[in-house]
Design a protein around this motif. Structure first.
Motif, PDB file in Angstrom:
ATOM      1  N   LEU A   1       0.824  -1.204   0.000  1.00 45.14           N
ATOM      2  CA  LEU A   1       0.000   0.000   0.000  1.00 45.14           C
ATOM      3  C   LEU A   1       0.861   1.258   0.000  1.00 45.14           C
ATOM      4  CD1 LEU A   1      -2.675  -1.014   2.676  1.00 45.14           C
ATOM      5  CD2 LEU A   1      -2.788  -1.295   0.200  1.00 45.14           C
ATOM      6  N   SER A   2       2.040   1.172   0.596  1.00 42.29           N
ATOM      7  CA  SER A   2       2.899   2.343   0.714  1.00 42.29           C
ATOM      8  C   SER A   2       4.361   1.951   0.575  1.00 42.29           C
ATOM      9  CB  SER A   2       2.687   3.045   2.059  1.00 42.29           C
ATOM     10  OG  SER A   2       3.674   4.036   2.245  1.00 42.29           O
ATOM     11  N   VAL A   3       4.974   2.324  -0.518  1.00 42.86           N
ATOM     12  CA  VAL A   3       6.397   2.063  -0.734  1.00 42.86           C
ATOM     13  C   VAL A   3       7.246   2.988   0.126  1.00 42.86           C
ATOM     14  CG1 VAL A   3       8.282   2.186  -2.408  1.00 42.86           C
ATOM     15  CG2 VAL A   3       6.096   1.170  -3.069  1.00 42.86           C
ATOM     16  N   THR A   4       6.948   4.269   0.097  1.00 49.81           N
ATOM     17  CA  THR A   4       7.780   5.258   0.782  1.00 49.81           C
ATOM     18  C   THR A   4       7.780   5.045   2.290  1.00 49.81           C
ATOM     19  OG1 THR A   4       7.123   6.821  -0.947  1.00 49.81           O
ATOM     20  CG2 THR A   4       8.314   7.710   0.937  1.00 49.81           C
ATOM     21  N   ASN A   5       6.622   4.760   2.870  1.00 51.61           N
ATOM     22  CA  ASN A   5       6.569   4.539   4.313  1.00 51.61           C
ATOM     23  C   ASN A   5       7.323   3.267   4.707  1.00 51.61           C
ATOM     24  OD1 ASN A   5       5.140   6.846   4.953  1.00 51.61           O
ATOM     25  ND2 ASN A   5       3.163   5.887   4.633  1.00 51.61           N
ATOM     26  N   TYR A   6       7.293   2.252   3.853  1.00 53.18           N
ATOM     27  CA  TYR A   6       8.105   1.056   4.108  1.00 53.18           C
ATOM     28  C   TYR A   6       9.578   1.439   4.181  1.00 53.18           C
ATOM     29  CZ  TYR A   6      11.165  -2.778   2.710  1.00 53.18           C
ATOM     30  OH  TYR A   6      12.221  -3.652   2.625  1.00 53.18           O
TER      31      TYR A   6
ATOM     32  N   LEU B   1       5.299 -13.661  -1.482  1.00 53.24           N
ATOM     33  CA  LEU B   1       4.659 -13.162  -2.694  1.00 53.24           C
ATOM     34  C   LEU B   1       4.278 -11.693  -2.493  1.00 53.24           C
ATOM     35  CD1 LEU B   1       2.325 -16.211  -3.416  1.00 53.24           C
ATOM     36  CD2 LEU B   1       4.604 -15.756  -4.338  1.00 53.24           C
ATOM     37  N   ASN B   2       4.090 -10.982  -3.588  1.00 48.04           N
ATOM     38  CA  ASN B   2       3.866  -9.543  -3.494  1.00 48.04           C
ATOM     39  C   ASN B   2       2.725  -9.080  -4.391  1.00 48.04           C
ATOM     40  OD1 ASN B   2       6.468  -8.471  -1.941  1.00 48.04           O
ATOM     41  ND2 ASN B   2       7.079 -10.121  -3.306  1.00 48.04           N
ATOM     42  N   LEU B   3       1.902  -8.208  -3.816  1.00 47.67           N
ATOM     43  CA  LEU B   3       0.804  -7.573  -4.541  1.00 47.67           C
ATOM     44  C   LEU B   3       1.070  -6.080  -4.650  1.00 47.67           C
ATOM     45  CD1 LEU B   3      -2.521  -9.066  -3.128  1.00 47.67           C
ATOM     46  CD2 LEU B   3      -1.938  -8.851  -5.537  1.00 47.67           C
ATOM     47  N   ALA B   4       1.024  -5.539  -5.838  1.00 45.36           N
ATOM     48  CA  ALA B   4       1.138  -4.092  -6.012  1.00 45.36           C
ATOM     49  C   ALA B   4      -0.202  -3.443  -5.690  1.00 45.36           C
ATOM     50  CB  ALA B   4       1.561  -3.765  -7.435  1.00 45.36           C
ATOM     51  N   HIS B   5      -0.144  -2.203  -5.278  1.00 49.05           N
ATOM     52  CA  HIS B   5      -1.359  -1.421  -5.022  1.00 49.05           C
ATOM     53  C   HIS B   5      -1.495  -0.279  -6.017  1.00 49.05           C
ATOM     54  CE1 HIS B   5      -3.498   1.952  -2.928  1.00 49.05           C
ATOM     55  NE2 HIS B   5      -4.361   0.993  -2.722  1.00 49.05           N
ATOM     56  N   SER B   6      -0.354   0.196  -6.491  1.00 48.13           N
ATOM     57  CA  SER B   6      -0.309   1.309  -7.430  1.00 48.13           C
ATOM     58  C   SER B   6       0.724   1.004  -8.506  1.00 48.13           C
ATOM     59  CB  SER B   6       0.083   2.599  -6.695  1.00 48.13           C
ATOM     60  OG  SER B   6       1.378   2.447  -6.106  1.00 48.13           O
ATOM     61  N   HIS B   7       0.751   1.828  -9.532  1.00 51.28           N
ATOM     62  CA  HIS B   7       1.796   1.666 -10.551  1.00 51.28           C
ATOM     63  C   HIS B   7       3.158   2.023  -9.956  1.00 51.28           C
ATOM     64  CE1 HIS B   7      -0.842   0.893 -14.028  1.00 51.28           C
ATOM     65  NE2 HIS B   7      -1.710   1.633 -13.359  1.00 51.28           N
ATOM     66  N   PHE B   8       3.164   2.929  -8.984  1.00 47.53           N
ATOM     67  CA  PHE B   8       4.375   3.265  -8.259  1.00 47.53           C
ATOM     68  C   PHE B   8       4.937   2.033  -7.553  1.00 47.53           C
ATOM     69  CE2 PHE B   8       5.855   5.455  -4.109  1.00 47.53           C
ATOM     70  CZ  PHE B   8       7.173   5.504  -4.538  1.00 47.53           C
ATOM     71  N   SER B   9       4.087   1.304  -6.828  1.00 50.60           N
ATOM     72  CA  SER B   9       4.567   0.111  -6.125  1.00 50.60           C
ATOM     73  C   SER B   9       4.904  -1.012  -7.099  1.00 50.60           C
ATOM     74  CB  SER B   9       3.531  -0.364  -5.094  1.00 50.60           C
ATOM     75  OG  SER B   9       2.312  -0.708  -5.705  1.00 50.60           O
ATOM     76  N   MET B  10       4.180  -1.115  -8.205  1.00 45.28           N
ATOM     77  CA  MET B  10       4.501  -2.136  -9.215  1.00 45.28           C
ATOM     78  C   MET B  10       5.902  -1.905  -9.776  1.00 45.28           C
ATOM     79  SD  MET B  10       3.592  -4.834 -10.944  1.00 45.28           S
ATOM     80  CE  MET B  10       1.795  -5.023 -11.011  1.00 45.28           C
ATOM     81  N   ASP B  11       6.221  -0.655 -10.043  1.00 48.92           N
ATOM     82  CA  ASP B  11       7.541  -0.311 -10.552  1.00 48.92           C
ATOM     83  C   ASP B  11       8.621  -0.648  -9.521  1.00 48.92           C
ATOM     84  OD1 ASP B  11       9.310   0.711 -12.461  1.00 48.92           O
ATOM     85  OD2 ASP B  11       9.237   2.714 -11.616  1.00 48.92           O
TER      86      ASP B  11
END
Length: 243
Positions: A8-13, A56-66
């Motif tokens: 859900l949040s790349v930056t906060n991770y 396993l990983n699920l993207a939430h946004s195109h930002f996280s997919m990238d």
């Protein structure tokens, strides 16, 4: 059971991980121990650790997919979220729009302060220490919402503002850099590293003066948000029936 991380949040991770790493990094012989026996001495959820555990990983946004693709993590799909049904009860299209500019002080910094300094005569309203009903009240009556935060994922407040018929201006950090995540019309997204605060101030003034014309530019984004729940259900079925 399968272990799946929904990003859900790349930056906060990244922020929280770096803080945790600093807290354990000073321990005696930690670096040597983690190198010699990473399974035992690397409890932090680093990218290598996630790979070793075959998470396993699920993207939430195109930002996280990238982000997931760049780090070569195993991706099983992308599932975005949607607005709570109770939120739609707060939309009041009959309320007369006024020249208020909304912002969240927790999500903005020095760049927006420079913009505000150029527009001292405008009515700026900070969305802070408010209940959801109070936030909805201000969004329903305001013409513009501004967000120069770091957008760790698909942020809720810009989407709420769109649904309550506010124009929206953002920066280009995090998911806001991706037009697929934040599909604002041309001229409403700024790069803080390149674009001057004066350019933002000019767009704010133009938007307030020509609101009836500008709000129509957001209709496609609004329709996309309205379709989020249906798209969520389809994505869940696709991901978990496939896997």
């Amino acid at each position: 059971m399968k272990k799946i991380v929904w990003w859900l949040s790349v930056t906060n991770y990244q922020i929280i991980f770096n803080e945790a790493k600093e807290n354990v990094g000073h321990k005696k012989f930690y670096n040597i121990k983690s190198y010699l026996n990473p399974k035992k001495y690397s409890p932090l959820p680093s990218i290598p650790a996630l790979k070793r555990k075959k998470v396993l990983n699920l993207a939430h946004s195109h930002f996280s997919m990238d982000f997931l693709k760049t780090n070569k993590l195993e991706i099983i799909g992308k599932i975005s979220d949607y607005m709570s049904d109770s939120f739609y009860d707060k939309i009041a299209n009959h309320v007369k729009k006024e020249d208020f500019v909304l912002y969240n002080p927790k999500k903005n910094g020095e760049y927006l302060e420079r913009v505000k300094a150029l527009c001292p005569n405008l009515s700026w309203k900070a969305l802070i220490n408010m209940s959801p009903d109070e936030v909805a009240h201000w969004m329903n009556k305001s013409k513009l919402y501004v967000d120069f935060g770091y957008h760790p994922g698909q942020e809720r407040m810009p989407r709420e503002a769109i649904l309550m018929s506010c124009c929206v201006i953002t920066g280009s950090q995090g998911s806001a850099a991706y037009q697929d995540d934040v599909p604002l019309p041309k001229g409403f997204k700024f790069n803080e590293a390149v674009d001057s605060p004066e350019a933002v101030a000019n767009q704010i003034a133009l938007t307030l003066n020509k609101f009836e014309d500008k709000i129509h530019l957001f209709s496609d984004y609004k329709q996309k948000i309205l379709a989020e729940k249906e798209n969520f259900n389809q994505a869940v079925n696709h991901v978990f029936n496939k896997n």
